[in-house]
Design an enzyme around this catalytic site. Structure first.
Site, mmCIF file in Angstrom:
data_model
loop_
_atom_site.group_PDB
_atom_site.id
_atom_site.type_symbol
_atom_site.label_atom_id
_atom_site.label_comp_id
_atom_site.label_asym_id
_atom_site.label_seq_id
_atom_site.Cartn_x
_atom_site.Cartn_y
_atom_site.Cartn_z
ATOM 1 N N GLU A 6 0.842 -1.290 -0.297
ATOM 2 C CA GLU A 6 0.027 -0.347 0.012
ATOM 3 C C GLU A 6 0.517 1.281 0.233
ATOM 4 O O GLU A 6 1.654 1.783 1.208
ATOM 5 C CB GLU A 6 -1.115 0.324 1.317
ATOM 6 C CG GLU A 6 -1.555 -1.258 1.478
ATOM 7 C CD GLU A 6 -2.834 -1.275 0.393
ATOM 8 O OE1 GLU A 6 -3.182 -0.274 -0.082
ATOM 9 O OE2 GLU A 6 -3.076 -1.787 0.060
ATOM 10 N N CYS A 34 -3.587 8.938 3.635
ATOM 11 C CA CYS A 34 -2.474 8.058 2.017
ATOM 12 C C CYS A 34 -3.896 8.139 1.113
ATOM 13 O O CYS A 34 -3.642 8.881 -0.375
ATOM 14 C CB CYS A 34 -2.429 6.479 1.698
ATOM 15 S SG CYS A 34 -3.900 6.250 3.114
HETATM 16 P P1 NAP Z 1 8.159 4.930 4.358
HETATM 17 O O1 NAP Z 1 9.269 5.724 5.119
HETATM 18 O O2 NAP Z 1 8.227 4.237 3.328
HETATM 19 O O3 NAP Z 1 8.091 4.146 6.301
HETATM 20 C C1 NAP Z 1 7.265 3.286 6.099
HETATM 21 C C2 NAP Z 1 7.215 2.173 7.322
HETATM 22 O O4 NAP Z 1 9.308 1.433 6.530
HETATM 23 C C3 NAP Z 1 8.128 2.230 8.405
HETATM 24 O O5 NAP Z 1 7.550 1.283 9.003
HETATM 25 C C4 NAP Z 1 9.838 2.038 8.149
HETATM 26 O O6 NAP Z 1 10.661 2.042 9.587
HETATM 27 C C5 NAP Z 1 9.987 0.618 7.344
HETATM 28 N N1 NAP Z 1 10.946 1.315 6.738
HETATM 29 C C6 NAP Z 1 12.002 1.387 6.022
HETATM 30 N N2 NAP Z 1 12.427 1.289 6.232
HETATM 31 C C7 NAP Z 1 12.465 -0.230 5.736
HETATM 32 C C8 NAP Z 1 13.537 -1.636 5.521
HETATM 33 N N3 NAP Z 1 14.153 -0.817 4.408
HETATM 34 N N4 NAP Z 1 12.841 -2.476 5.820
HETATM 35 C C9 NAP Z 1 11.747 -2.894 6.468
HETATM 36 N N5 NAP Z 1 11.039 -1.173 6.828
HETATM 37 C C10 NAP Z 1 11.489 -0.623 6.824
HETATM 38 O O7 NAP Z 1 6.521 6.048 4.678
HETATM 39 P P2 NAP Z 1 6.429 6.857 5.703
HETATM 40 O O8 NAP Z 1 7.256 8.357 5.727
HETATM 41 O O9 NAP Z 1 6.452 6.360 7.220
HETATM 42 O O10 NAP Z 1 4.576 6.595 5.035
HETATM 43 C C11 NAP Z 1 4.124 7.680 4.193
HETATM 44 C C12 NAP Z 1 4.139 7.173 3.047
HETATM 45 O O11 NAP Z 1 2.701 6.395 3.199
HETATM 46 C C13 NAP Z 1 3.541 8.263 2.637
HETATM 47 O O12 NAP Z 1 3.713 7.888 0.999
HETATM 48 C C14 NAP Z 1 1.705 7.515 2.354
HETATM 49 O O13 NAP Z 1 1.221 7.710 1.032
HETATM 50 C C15 NAP Z 1 1.871 6.402 2.304
HETATM 51 N N6 NAP Z 1 0.886 5.632 3.194
HETATM 52 C C16 NAP Z 1 0.454 5.435 2.195
HETATM 53 C C17 NAP Z 1 -1.244 4.187 2.886
HETATM 54 C C18 NAP Z 1 -1.805 3.645 1.897
HETATM 55 O O14 NAP Z 1 -2.523 2.934 2.396
HETATM 56 N N7 NAP Z 1 -1.180 3.280 0.840
HETATM 57 C C19 NAP Z 1 -1.126 4.655 4.116
HETATM 58 C C20 NAP Z 1 -0.294 4.958 5.152
HETATM 59 C C21 NAP Z 1 0.976 6.121 3.872
HETATM 60 P P3 NAP Z 1 11.132 3.709 10.640
HETATM 61 O O15 NAP Z 1 9.813 4.585 10.732
HETATM 62 O O16 NAP Z 1 11.497 3.012 10.894
HETATM 63 O O17 NAP Z 1 11.600 3.949 9.893
#
Ligand code: NAP
Length: 517
Positions: free
Chosen positions: A254, A293
């Site tokens: 997602e 999102c």
């Molecule tokens: P993100 O930086 O990609 O992080 C998402 C999750 O991934 C966090 O728990 C992060 O942990 C983890 N993560 C990062 N690198 C990783 C790796 N190499 N291995 C395993 N886990 C890893 O995204 P975000 O800033 O939290 O969220 C914002 C984005 O999410 C926006 O683009 C938004 O559109 C999208 N979003 C989409 C939905 C949907 O349902 N489509 C819902 C909500 C948000 P850490 O925090 O510890 O780095």
């Protein structure tokens, strides 16, 4: 100050080395979180060997009863959790409720579904005769996978993201290791404590990782599952993980989405549909400070309506009080981190460089915030009069309170512009004329996971576009990650293996009698 522990193999584990988390409103330190990158192989084994068999021995009905207790536990602690969301996540009360009630509501929905699915633990599809012999049949059965579901969640819904995924996996009979985003982990951590304290989840059914996911993604196996919510960049990394590429670990992604609101041709200012359009756009731009999102990023309007729409939206946005979410007057709080504040402002520049212009920017006189503190940004409305050439408007997600009003000259052009988002979570169409609505719906639907049609008869009854209901699928093609979550019973199937069973119809029927009743 809270120390955020992990819950692994049935016990709470303190981090070895820690980093500080700060309040997005005051920048004061609020929690210590792990800065380690641990090896979590034993947690995976514990889930597979202890949690999986225990969950699979329960029927849907029994798992549903467990979810009911979990949902009630969150609801019982609602006030405390809203307060925590406010102090540690910078959300307003209303934004905190949206997240926390989303978690307990989704769990309650899946609890009720479990009761409805009854005293069985498989899903069986109707059988079909395979040869001339009427005894020889084939049918498809869905059984829980024997692995662990790793849930990696985004920062913006620490409660709902975790609770929603957990409900579906547990009802399907698959143990979970959940890893919330680090920046808003305090709320997820407290919810984990509350859920574990209920004592209703079998040992190994639920584990919680505060901080890095360590080596978990690399260690996943062929029966395990990875459900990820977050940015497209992280999604791309996880898709190329060795476990996914070499061991076919099943993945659901997602990711981000440039969600659209479309004002159809034929709507006039003053129509009920127009009023709902304005209300929704303002809410979707500013609720959770635009960090949803499903938030609206692109607003498509007939060229003749451009000035009116910008004037009306600007008037509404100028009334939003921004500041300390603890102050009752405040309707919009800060972004969650300093980095996001930097990214938001840089994102606006990217859209401007691509041809969008600022149509309105909030004056941002902050209410109740220490001078110079907090990760605040102004609600900003951009305009793209030549929407076709403003490429970044259709490709770059600015994750905060901003959206671009795009002019179109015909319904066909509008559909083509919406498609430029390359796949979204939700598109809302506001219109009066049935033929125009039909053309828009059929043109836009294949590019989205969900389309909400707001016509005159439902203008005052509709849900807000950003509301993810457990009965409808959530996810979308292309940029949105290509995944699908929730959708009632559909959501369970991600966690289950579909197997085609062939043989004596009477025998197969007997194996799955309870599933069919
Ligand atoms: P993100 O930086 O990609 O992080 C998402 C999750 O991934 C966090 O728990 C992060 O942990 C983890 N993560 C990062 N690198 C990783 C790796 N190499 N291995 C395993 N886990 C890893 O995204 P975000 O800033 O939290 O969220 C914002 C984005 O999410 C926006 O683009 C938004 O559109 C999208 N979003 C989409 C939905 C949907 O349902 N489509 C819902 C909500 C948000 P850490 O925090 O510890 O780095």
């Amino acid at each position: 100050m809270i120390e955020l522990k992990s819950y692994l193999h049935g016990e709470w584990v303190s981090p070895q080395t820690t980093a500080l988390l700060v309040s997005p409103t005051t920048e004061e330190a609020i929690a210590r979180v792990s800065a380690d990158r641990p090896s979590l192989q034993t947690a995976l084994d514990f889930g597979r060997k202890v949690g999986g068999p225990a969950l699979r021995s329960l029927s849907f009905e029994q798992r549903g009863a467990m979810l009911k207790v979990l949902s009630k536990a969150i609801h019982t602690h609602r006030e405390e959790l809203i307060e925590l969301s406010l102090t540690t996540g910078g959300t307003t009360r209303s934004d905190g409720k949206f997240d926390i009630d989303g978690a307990s509501g989704t769990m309650a929905y899946y609890a009720a579904l479990g009761t409805k699915m009854g005293a069985t633990n498989s899903i069986v599809e109707p059988s079909e005769q395979l040869t001339q012999d009427p005894r020889f049949h084939g049918q498809h059965a869905w059984l829980p996978r024997h692995g662990v579901a790793l849930h990696v969640n985004a920062f913006n819904f620490p409660a709902w993201g975790m609770g929603g995924k957990l409900a579906v996996a547990l009802l399907a009979g698959v143990p979970v290791i959940t890893k919330p985003a680090t920046s808003t982990c305090p709320l997820a951590f407290r919810i984990a404590e509350i859920l574990i304290a209920t004592g209703v989840m079998p040992r190994g059914a639920f584990q919680f990782v505060a901080g890095s996911a360590g080596d978990l993604v690399d260690q996943l196996g062929p029966q395990d599952l990875l459900a990820f919510t977050g940015s497209a960049d992280t999604a791309a990394k996880l898709r190329s993980a060795k476990s996914v590429v070499s061991r076919s670990t099943r993945v659901n992604i997602e990711a981000d989405s440039l969600n659209s609101a479309v004002l159809a041709e034929g709507v006039s200012a003053g129509d009920d549909v127009y009023r709902t359009f304005l209300r929704d756009v303002v809410k979707e731009m500013t609720q959770k400070t635009g960090q949803k999102c499903t938030a609206t990023r692109r607003i498509f309007v007939p060229r003749a309506m451009m000035e009116q729409v910008i004037e009306d939206l600007s008037a509404e946005l100028s009334r939003i009080k921004v500041g300390n979410p603890a102050n009752e007057e405040v309707r919009m709080g800060p972004l969650a981190t300093k980095q996001q504040q930097t990214d938001f402002l840089a994102g606006l520049e990217t859209l401007k460089a691509s041809g969008a212009k600022v149509a309105f920017q909030h004056a941002l006189s902050l209410v109740d915030v220490p001078a110079g503190k907090g990760f605040f940004v102004p609600p900003t409305l951009l305009r793209a009069d030549d929407a076709g050439s403003a490429n970044a408007v259709h490709t770059h997600e600015v994750f905060g309170p901003s959206a671009t009003v795009c002019a179109y000259d015909s319904t066909d052009e509008c559909i083509a512009l919406v498609e430029r988002g390359e796949g979204g979570l939700v598109c809302t169409i506001y219109g009066e004329d049935r033929e125009v609505l039909r053309t828009l719906l059929l043109g836009i639907a294949p590019f989205h996971g969900r389309v909400l049609v707001v016509s005159a008869k439902v203008a005052d009854k509709t849900i807000q576009p950003g509301l993810v209901l457990p009965s409808c699928v959530h996810g979308g093609p292309g940029r949105a990650g290509g995944g699908e979550e929730l959708g009632g019973e559909r959501g369970l199937r991600f966690y289950m293996q579909r197997t085609a069973l062939q043989g004596d119809r009477a025998l197969l029927d007997r194996f799955f009698e309870a599933s069919k009743s």
